[in-house]
Write an enzyme that holds these catalytic residues in place. Structure first.
Site, PDB file in Angstrom:
ATOM      1  N   CYS A 278     -14.057  -1.589  -8.519  1.00  0.00           N
ATOM      2  CA  CYS A 278     -15.194  -0.680  -8.318  1.00  0.00           C
ATOM      3  C   CYS A 278     -15.557   0.018  -9.629  1.00  0.00           C
ATOM      4  O   CYS A 278     -16.380   0.930  -9.642  1.00  0.00           O
ATOM      5  CB  CYS A 278     -14.877   0.346  -7.229  1.00  0.00           C
ATOM      6  SG  CYS A 278     -13.435   1.369  -7.601  1.00  0.00           S
TER       7      CYS A 278
ATOM      8  N   GLU B  44       0.852  -1.203   0.000  1.00  0.00           N
ATOM      9  CA  GLU B  44       0.000   0.000   0.000  1.00  0.00           C
ATOM     10  C   GLU B  44       0.883   1.246   0.000  1.00  0.00           C
ATOM     11  O   GLU B  44       1.876   1.310   0.718  1.00  0.00           O
ATOM     12  CB  GLU B  44      -0.918  -0.005   1.230  1.00  0.00           C
ATOM     13  CG  GLU B  44      -1.678   1.271   1.501  1.00  0.00           C
ATOM     14  CD  GLU B  44      -2.570   1.713   0.354  1.00  0.00           C
ATOM     15  OE1 GLU B  44      -2.571   2.919   0.040  1.00  0.00           O
ATOM     16  OE2 GLU B  44      -3.271   0.843  -0.213  1.00  0.00           O
TER      17      GLU B  44
ATOM     18  N   ASP C   6      -7.089  -4.992  -5.876  1.00  0.00           N
ATOM     19  CA  ASP C   6      -8.274  -4.151  -5.652  1.00  0.00           C
ATOM     20  C   ASP C   6      -7.874  -2.709  -5.935  1.00  0.00           C
ATOM     21  O   ASP C   6      -7.741  -1.894  -5.020  1.00  0.00           O
ATOM     22  CB  ASP C   6      -8.755  -4.336  -4.207  1.00  0.00           C
ATOM     23  CG  ASP C   6     -10.070  -3.615  -3.933  1.00  0.00           C
ATOM     24  OD1 ASP C   6     -10.648  -3.041  -4.879  1.00  0.00           O
ATOM     25  OD2 ASP C   6     -10.521  -3.613  -2.770  1.00  0.00           O
TER      26      ASP C   6
END
Length: 384
Positions: free
Chosen positions: A341, A266, A314
């Protein structure tokens, strides 16, 4: 499933719920068609998983505060594409307790002679309210975002809020004195409680601070993550890479479900710190986190012939970069679970992967995370 169509008096001004004019089954049909149009060329698309009750699902509510020319204090959301505040007391997608807390704070301001922040002059006190609620734990956080660190009658104000809402577990003052579109500033003070709340997702416990990213619809997040875990088919001896890992939710669920070793990657430093805390919170020693760009990390790892067995990806709405996808192809994990998404960028990335490698898509599952909006979450399983 709740088929009733509800109306909102400010839906046209607000613009947040683009599909509220349709019944819920009609919304699901529209989203199913949108995903199939983009992705059915790769694989059959499963029927979209909707909500039994598609209302008041948002566990995070934020409201901007503004005083109009008549001197009336308004709290609500910015009209789509503008900085005009649309007054809202209750919303069909937001947690009802959160809406009541924000309305009460607004009504409390005049009796404490507290003003709202003026974006033009840079003066005034209250800019935003942020309320987060753990649906599983029922812990509630109220964040008062102020334009100054000076908080007159602070203790009495906090006492008044807690008297009305004793279920609030923590109150934080966040100071944002910059001319910025960002809601939260860098500095904050804990006024009551621990300064964070906790929630439970897929049997794992997560700490949520004012700045933590946490999925907004926990009911459907469980559906999404359980689908991702089913696709991964973890046996207990594999190395799992969780890219774009945020506060570690997917990786931690995988580690708890029996993955041999999990590496989370991340770029956001605050998120990495939260992820490390969350791993400790769940007593997990088979997961660790790396601060860095997912594409850079993948390229370096691929160059060193690192080869995980399973990769969860993701990415943000913009999707993945060619650099990331090239590194993924070089690493050649046997299983890739792609959570998206944005079905448009997902289709683009899957086209890239399947045309340049031996990967093929085995399953595609849309999940309705945000009823009444155009947003769609989708999970795809790719196998080498």
């Amino acid at each position: 499933m709740n088929n009733n169509k509800k109306t909102c008096p400010v839906s046209k001004k607000c613009g947040g719920c683009q599909l509220l004019n349709l019944s819920y089954p009609e919304q699901l049909k529209l989203k199913q068609t949108a995903v199939e149009r983009l992705l059915k060329k790769f694989c059959r698309v499963e029927r979209i998983i909707g909500m039994d009750c598609p209302y008041h699902y948002r566990n995070k509510v934020q409201a901007a505060f503004y005083t109009n020319r008549q001197g009336k204090i308004i709290s609500g959301v910015y009209q789509s594409g503008s900085h005009h505040v649309v007054g809202i007391d209750s919303c069909l997608t937001e947690d009802e307790t959160a809406d009541k807390i924000i309305t009460f704070v607004r009504k409390l301001l005049p009796s404490f002679k507290l003003t709202t922040y003026n974006e033009d002059t840079g003066k005034g006190f209250l800019r935003h309210n942020l309320v987060k609620r753990g649906f599983a734990t029922n812990q509630i956080m109220l964040v008062l975002v102020t334009g100054t660190s000076i908080f007159p009658s602070k203790n009495n104000f906090v006492s008044a809020v807690l008297k009305k809402f004793p279920e609030i577990t923590t109150i934080v003052q966040n100071i944002n004195n910059f001319k910025t579109n960002l809601v939260l500033g860098e500095h904050q003070k804990i006024l009551y409680g621990k300064g964070f709340i906790e929630d439970i997702l897929c049997g794992c416990r997560f700490r949520i601070s004012p700045k933590s990213f946490y999925q907004i619809n926990p009911v459907q997040t469980e559906v999404l993550y359980n689908t991702a875990m089913d696709y991964a088919q973890l046996k207990g001896n594999e190395t799992v890479l969780d890219t774009y890992c945020g506060i570690g939710t997917i990786g931690i669920v995988a580690a708890k479900r029996g993955a041999g070793r999990v590496i989370g990657v991340e770029l956001n430093g605050d998120a990495v710190r939260d992820a490390i805390s969350n791993a400790r919170l769940n007593n997990l020693n088979n997961i660790f986190f790396v601060k860095g760009d997912a594409g850079e990390f993948m390229s370096e790892a691929a160059g060193e012939n690192e080869s995980p067995d399973v990769v969860f990806m993701d990415p943000p709405r913009a999707g993945s970069s060619p650099k990331f996808l090239d590194a993924l192809i070089k690493m050649s994990p046997h299983t890739v679970v792609y959570i998206s998404c944005n079905p448009e960028t997902m289709a683009r990335d899957i086209e890239y992967l399947t045309s340049k490698s031996s990967y093929s898509v085995k399953k595609i599952q849309p999940v309705d995370m945000f009823p009444h909006t155009r947003h769609i979450e989708t999970v795809a399983l790719l196998k080498r």
